[in-house]
Write a protein that holds these residues in place. Structure first.
Motif, PDB file in Angstrom:
ATOM      1  N   PRO A  76      -8.215   4.864   0.585  1.00 36.81           N
ATOM      2  CA  PRO A  76      -7.897   6.262   0.918  1.00 36.81           C
ATOM      3  C   PRO A  76      -6.454   6.648   0.632  1.00 36.81           C
ATOM      4  CG  PRO A  76      -9.146   5.235   2.695  1.00 36.81           C
ATOM      5  CD  PRO A  76      -8.816   4.149   1.723  1.00 36.81           C
ATOM      6  N   GLU A  77      -5.523   5.684   0.736  1.00 39.03           N
ATOM      7  CA  GLU A  77      -4.099   5.986   0.531  1.00 39.03           C
ATOM      8  C   GLU A  77      -3.796   6.474  -0.876  1.00 39.03           C
ATOM      9  OE1 GLU A  77      -4.175   2.708   3.723  1.00 39.03           O
ATOM     10  OE2 GLU A  77      -5.327   3.296   1.947  1.00 39.03           O
ATOM     11  N   MET A  78      -4.694   6.225  -1.819  1.00 41.86           N
ATOM     12  CA  MET A  78      -4.446   6.701  -3.184  1.00 41.86           C
ATOM     13  C   MET A  78      -4.396   8.225  -3.266  1.00 41.86           C
ATOM     14  SD  MET A  78      -6.641   4.095  -5.553  1.00 41.86           S
ATOM     15  CE  MET A  78      -6.168   2.370  -5.736  1.00 41.86           C
ATOM     16  N   ALA A  79      -5.032   8.876  -2.328  1.00 40.14           N
ATOM     17  CA  ALA A  79      -5.005  10.348  -2.309  1.00 40.14           C
ATOM     18  C   ALA A  79      -3.598  10.873  -2.027  1.00 40.14           C
ATOM     19  CB  ALA A  79      -5.993  10.881  -1.280  1.00 40.14           C
ATOM     20  N   ASN A  80      -2.726  10.016  -1.507  1.00 44.38           N
ATOM     21  CA  ASN A  80      -1.349  10.434  -1.207  1.00 44.38           C
ATOM     22  C   ASN A  80      -0.413  10.299  -2.407  1.00 44.38           C
ATOM     23  OD1 ASN A  80      -2.066  10.866   1.517  1.00 44.38           O
ATOM     24  ND2 ASN A  80      -1.720   8.710   1.998  1.00 44.38           N
ATOM     25  N   LEU A  81      -0.882   9.686  -3.470  1.00 45.06           N
ATOM     26  CA  LEU A  81      -0.047   9.532  -4.660  1.00 45.06           C
ATOM     27  C   LEU A  81       0.124  10.886  -5.345  1.00 45.06           C
ATOM     28  CD1 LEU A  81      -1.677   6.280  -6.061  1.00 45.06           C
ATOM     29  CD2 LEU A  81       0.579   6.461  -4.994  1.00 45.06           C
ATOM     30  N   LYS A  82       1.356  11.213  -5.718  1.00 43.88           N
ATOM     31  CA  LYS A  82       1.643  12.512  -6.313  1.00 43.88           C
ATOM     32  C   LYS A  82       2.353  12.343  -7.661  1.00 43.88           C
ATOM     33  CE  LYS A  82       0.199  14.484  -2.519  1.00 43.88           C
ATOM     34  NZ  LYS A  82      -1.169  15.074  -2.475  1.00 43.88           N
ATOM     35  N   ASN A  83       1.993  13.223  -8.579  1.00 40.08           N
ATOM     36  CA  ASN A  83       2.706  13.332  -9.859  1.00 40.08           C
ATOM     37  C   ASN A  83       2.785  12.006 -10.602  1.00 40.08           C
ATOM     38  OD1 ASN A  83       3.337  16.108  -9.263  1.00 40.08           O
ATOM     39  ND2 ASN A  83       4.987  15.374  -7.928  1.00 40.08           N
ATOM     40  N   ILE A  84       1.652  11.329 -10.671  1.00 45.04           N
ATOM     41  CA  ILE A  84       1.600  10.069 -11.408  1.00 45.04           C
ATOM     42  C   ILE A  84       1.300  10.370 -12.879  1.00 45.04           C
ATOM     43  CG2 ILE A  84       0.436   7.849 -11.663  1.00 45.04           C
ATOM     44  CD1 ILE A  84       2.115   8.083  -9.110  1.00 45.04           C
ATOM     45  N   ASP A  85       2.204   9.934 -13.740  1.00 44.53           N
ATOM     46  CA  ASP A  85       2.014  10.153 -15.177  1.00 44.53           C
ATOM     47  C   ASP A  85       1.180   9.056 -15.815  1.00 44.53           C
ATOM     48  OD1 ASP A  85       3.841  12.556 -15.749  1.00 44.53           O
ATOM     49  OD2 ASP A  85       5.175  11.209 -14.639  1.00 44.53           O
ATOM     50  N   ILE A  86       1.435   7.808 -15.426  1.00 47.32           N
ATOM     51  CA  ILE A  86       0.758   6.649 -16.013  1.00 47.32           C
ATOM     52  C   ILE A  86       0.297   5.751 -14.883  1.00 47.32           C
ATOM     53  CG2 ILE A  86       1.005   4.649 -17.535  1.00 47.32           C
ATOM     54  CD1 ILE A  86       3.407   6.186 -18.819  1.00 47.32           C
ATOM     55  N   ALA A  87      -0.953   5.298 -14.954  1.00 44.71           N
ATOM     56  CA  ALA A  87      -1.481   4.422 -13.909  1.00 44.71           C
ATOM     57  C   ALA A  87      -2.172   3.215 -14.520  1.00 44.71           C
ATOM     58  CB  ALA A  87      -2.466   5.181 -13.020  1.00 44.71           C
ATOM     59  N   PHE A  88      -2.068   2.094 -13.814  1.00 42.22           N
ATOM     60  CA  PHE A  88      -2.789   0.872 -14.152  1.00 42.22           C
ATOM     61  C   PHE A  88      -3.690   0.532 -12.975  1.00 42.22           C
ATOM     62  CE2 PHE A  88       0.894   0.762 -16.855  1.00 42.22           C
ATOM     63  CZ  PHE A  88       0.450   0.154 -18.035  1.00 42.22           C
ATOM     64  N   LEU A  89      -5.008   0.508 -13.226  1.00 41.12           N
ATOM     65  CA  LEU A  89      -5.980   0.221 -12.171  1.00 41.12           C
ATOM     66  C   LEU A  89      -6.791  -1.017 -12.539  1.00 41.12           C
ATOM     67  CD1 LEU A  89      -7.384   3.778 -11.308  1.00 41.12           C
ATOM     68  CD2 LEU A  89      -5.708   2.450 -10.013  1.00 41.12           C
ATOM     69  N   PRO A  90      -6.979  -1.964 -11.585  1.00 45.84           N
ATOM     70  CA  PRO A  90      -7.679  -3.218 -11.877  1.00 45.84           C
ATOM     71  C   PRO A  90      -9.191  -3.084 -11.748  1.00 45.84           C
ATOM     72  CG  PRO A  90      -6.938  -3.247  -9.621  1.00 45.84           C
ATOM     73  CD  PRO A  90      -6.478  -1.927 -10.198  1.00 45.84           C
ATOM     74  N   MET A  91      -9.910  -3.886 -12.563  1.00 47.74           N
ATOM     75  CA  MET A  91     -11.372  -3.873 -12.486  1.00 47.74           C
ATOM     76  C   MET A  91     -11.940  -5.287 -12.625  1.00 47.74           C
ATOM     77  SD  MET A  91     -12.710  -0.459 -14.501  1.00 47.74           S
ATOM     78  CE  MET A  91     -12.552  -1.206 -16.119  1.00 47.74           C
ATOM     79  N   ASN A  92     -11.264  -6.290 -12.083  1.00 50.13           N
ATOM     80  CA  ASN A  92     -11.786  -7.660 -12.188  1.00 50.13           C
ATOM     81  C   ASN A  92     -12.705  -7.968 -11.006  1.00 50.13           C
ATOM     82  OD1 ASN A  92      -9.376  -7.544 -10.613  1.00 50.13           O
ATOM     83  ND2 ASN A  92      -9.263  -9.765 -10.615  1.00 50.13           N
ATOM     84  N   LEU A  93     -13.964  -8.087 -11.301  1.00 51.88           N
ATOM     85  CA  LEU A  93     -14.960  -8.330 -10.256  1.00 51.88           C
ATOM     86  C   LEU A  93     -15.126  -9.825 -10.000  1.00 51.88           C
ATOM     87  CD1 LEU A  93     -17.562  -5.639 -11.352  1.00 51.88           C
ATOM     88  CD2 LEU A  93     -15.948  -5.538  -9.447  1.00 51.88           C
ATOM     89  N   PRO A  94     -15.392 -10.179  -8.735  1.00 52.91           N
ATOM     90  CA  PRO A  94     -15.667  -9.317  -7.578  1.00 52.91           C
ATOM     91  C   PRO A  94     -14.418  -8.974  -6.765  1.00 52.91           C
ATOM     92  CG  PRO A  94     -16.055 -11.585  -6.952  1.00 52.91           C
ATOM     93  CD  PRO A  94     -15.621 -11.610  -8.399  1.00 52.91           C
ATOM     94  N   TYR A  95     -13.236  -9.190  -7.323  1.00 55.05           N
ATOM     95  CA  TYR A  95     -12.024  -9.149  -6.508  1.00 55.05           C
ATOM     96  C   TYR A  95     -11.451  -7.750  -6.304  1.00 55.05           C
ATOM     97  CZ  TYR A  95     -12.484 -13.968  -7.969  1.00 55.05           C
ATOM     98  OH  TYR A  95     -12.985 -15.210  -8.230  1.00 55.05           O
ATOM     99  N   THR A  96     -11.698  -6.841  -7.240  1.00 55.50           N
ATOM    100  CA  THR A  96     -11.121  -5.503  -7.093  1.00 55.50           C
ATOM    101  C   THR A  96     -12.185  -4.426  -7.275  1.00 55.50           C
ATOM    102  OG1 THR A  96     -10.354  -5.493  -9.420  1.00 55.50           O
ATOM    103  CG2 THR A  96      -8.807  -6.289  -7.755  1.00 55.50           C
TER     104      THR A  96
END
Length: 244
Positions: A176-196
């Motif tokens: 839920p805390e991601m909704a508080n992120l503001k004005n992000i130009d570039i993001a890196f999000l993980p997708m390694n299962l089953p860990y993230t």
């Protein structure tokens, strides 16, 4: 350059096999108010940022990059203490006595040096504004009631390069805390299962804070093309690089 030409000439003359040379990591460049930002995609969860004469590394990991050939670090950021994110041998190759190291409490226990940042704290390290944000699991568990990444133990980081804001999420889910992120130009999000995250979870995360550019990273065997499809009409520029 001369030595390289001589070597190639000898190879050609004597019919020797061409020596293997490790290719440098791929990179993208962005314009900021403080000059160009170059991002090197070392692999897995490992990144390198080159900005204003400074070298910033995230989670150096020797199995995906030869850190002995890379420039000395001005700043090293560690998201959490797992071995594929905290690799003391690789850190030793790039970090000298003056290198700033920002890390979590559990990382400090293992590495023995650095400045601890807790979720929600902000600082400036090597001239770069850094904010530590939560990174944890809600759904994926090591065993019932024991998440792979417990809340409060790991960090994501928001780095500010001039007028450009970069979010490196660390090992996390769509919290839920991601909704508080503001004005992000570039993001890196993980997708390694089953860990993230699954691609669907990563797409949900991206929709929460709407980065301009999104890189799936640390994605293991998860197909990043699925994330591209999920966000194709979102206005988010999803860029896939070799970051297994």
């Amino acid at each position: 350059m001369l030595a390289e030409c001589v070597l190639l000439a000898c190879v050609a003359f004597f019919g020797l096999p061409v020596p293997a040379v490790a290719a440098p990591p791929a990179s993208d460049e962005f314009t900021t108010s403080g000059g160009p930002l170059r991002i090197f995609f070392i692999g897995h969860g490992s990144l390198r940022f080159e900005y204003d004469g400074k070298e910033i590394y995230v989670d150096p990991f020797g199995q995906v990059g030869d850190y002995g050939t890379m420039p000395p670090a001005d700043l090293v950021l560690l998201t959490h203490e797992h071995g594929d994110h905290l690799d003391p041998e690789s850190i030793a190759k790039i970090a000298g006595p003056e290198t700033a190291i920002v890390l979590t409490g559990p990382c400090l226990e293992k590495l023995g040096r650095g400045t601890v940042m807790e979720n929600g704290q902000q600082t400036t390290a090597a001239g770069i504004p850094v904010a530590a944000v939560p990174a944890y699991n809600i759904k994926h568990m090591r065993s019932p009631g024991t998440p792979f990444h417990p809340k409060g133990r790991g960090n994501g980081y928001v780095l500010t390069f001039g007028d450009l804001r970069v979010y490196v999420a660390g090992d996390t889910e769509n919290i839920p805390e991601m909704a508080n992120l503001k004005n992000i130009d570039i993001a890196f999000l993980p997708m390694n299962l089953p860990y993230t995250m699954t691609p669907e979870m990563a797409a949900d995360a991206a929709q929460m804070f709407k980065p301009k550019v999104l890189y799936p990273y640390h994605y293991g065997e998860t197909d990043p093309a699925r994330l591209v499809t999920l966000l194709k009409d979102s206005g988010i520029d999803v860029r896939v690089r070799e970051l297994r």
